[in-house]
Design a protein around this motif. Structure first.
Motif, PDB file in Angstrom:
ATOM      1  N   LEU A   1      -2.808   1.879   4.231  1.00  0.00           N
ATOM      2  CA  LEU A   1      -1.893   2.090   3.112  1.00  0.00           C
ATOM      3  C   LEU A   1      -0.928   0.925   2.959  1.00  0.00           C
ATOM      4  N   SER A   2      -0.541   0.301   4.046  1.00  0.00           N
ATOM      5  CA  SER A   2       0.400  -0.824   3.962  1.00  0.00           C
ATOM      6  C   SER A   2      -0.179  -2.000   3.193  1.00  0.00           C
ATOM      7  N   GLN A   3      -1.483  -2.036   3.038  1.00  0.00           N
ATOM      8  CA  GLN A   3      -2.124  -3.125   2.311  1.00  0.00           C
ATOM      9  C   GLN A   3      -2.284  -2.821   0.820  1.00  0.00           C
TER      10      GLN A   3
ATOM     11  N   TRP B   1       2.042   1.630  -3.579  1.00  0.00           N
ATOM     12  CA  TRP B   1       1.774   3.028  -3.239  1.00  0.00           C
ATOM     13  C   TRP B   1       2.795   3.490  -2.206  1.00  0.00           C
ATOM     14  N   THR B   2       3.284   4.699  -2.398  1.00  0.00           N
ATOM     15  CA  THR B   2       4.202   5.293  -1.429  1.00  0.00           C
ATOM     16  C   THR B   2       3.610   6.597  -0.918  1.00  0.00           C
ATOM     17  N   ARG B   3       4.015   6.940   0.263  1.00  0.00           N
ATOM     18  CA  ARG B   3       3.521   8.151   0.911  1.00  0.00           C
ATOM     19  C   ARG B   3       4.679   9.124   1.054  1.00  0.00           C
TER      20      ARG B   3
ATOM     21  N   ALA C   1      -7.746  -3.150   7.620  1.00  0.00           N
ATOM     22  CA  ALA C   1      -6.905  -2.355   8.503  1.00  0.00           C
ATOM     23  C   ALA C   1      -7.530  -2.281   9.889  1.00  0.00           C
TER      24      ALA C   1
ATOM     25  N   THR D   1      -0.276  -2.421  -2.338  1.00  0.00           N
ATOM     26  CA  THR D   1       1.028  -2.671  -2.944  1.00  0.00           C
ATOM     27  C   THR D   1       1.390  -1.587  -3.951  1.00  0.00           C
TER      28      THR D   1
ATOM     29  N   ASP E   1      -2.242   6.238  12.453  1.00  0.00           N
ATOM     30  CA  ASP E   1      -1.935   4.812  12.519  1.00  0.00           C
ATOM     31  C   ASP E   1      -2.887   4.013  11.637  1.00  0.00           C
TER      32      ASP E   1
ATOM     33  N   THR F   1      -1.922   4.535   8.029  1.00  0.00           N
ATOM     34  CA  THR F   1      -0.679   3.817   7.745  1.00  0.00           C
ATOM     35  C   THR F   1      -0.960   2.335   7.572  1.00  0.00           C
ATOM     36  N   ASP F   2      -1.803   1.768   8.443  1.00  0.00           N
ATOM     37  CA  ASP F   2      -2.184   0.355   8.328  1.00  0.00           C
ATOM     38  C   ASP F   2      -2.898   0.087   7.006  1.00  0.00           C
TER      39      ASP F   2
END
Length: 101
Positions: free
Chosen positions: A17-19, A23-25, A3, A21, A11, A14-15
């Motif tokens: 977490l985007s990596q 997982w949702t926030r 990240a 797969t 930010d 978020t970066d």
């Protein structure tokens, strides 16, 4: 994780977490649902308990209809911190080891 660090920690999280797969926030923290058998669930739940205690993250793990549901929150219910994202990454690694993925 790869990240990119930015001045705004949100930010960065978020970066990161985007990596991860799957997982949702949401307003309560991070969530993930996994398909595991009973023995895999027990093993992963043990890992999560140890990791969560060390990271001072509140982790809720429950079993429902053959699925393992995980929720990670800050102990005080505050905003997401690097600890929750780091714990999610550790859980993903443990999940991969347990299921040989």
């Amino acid at each position: 994780m790869g990240a990119v660090w930015r001045r705004d920690q949100t930010d960065y999280l978020t970066d990161a977490l985007s990596q991860l797969t799957g997982w949702t926030r949401d307003l309560r923290g991070l969530r993930r649902t996994l398909t595991l058998d009973d023995s895999q669930h027990r093993e992963l739940a043990e890992h999560i308990t140890v990791y969560a205690d060390a990271a001072e993250v509140r982790a809720q793990v429950r079993r429902l209809d053959g699925h393992t549901q995980i929720q990670l929150c800050t102990p005080d219910g505050g905003p997401l911190t690097p600890n929750e994202v780091s714990l999610a990454a550790r859980i993903e690694a443990a999940y991969g080891e347990i299921t040989n993925r």
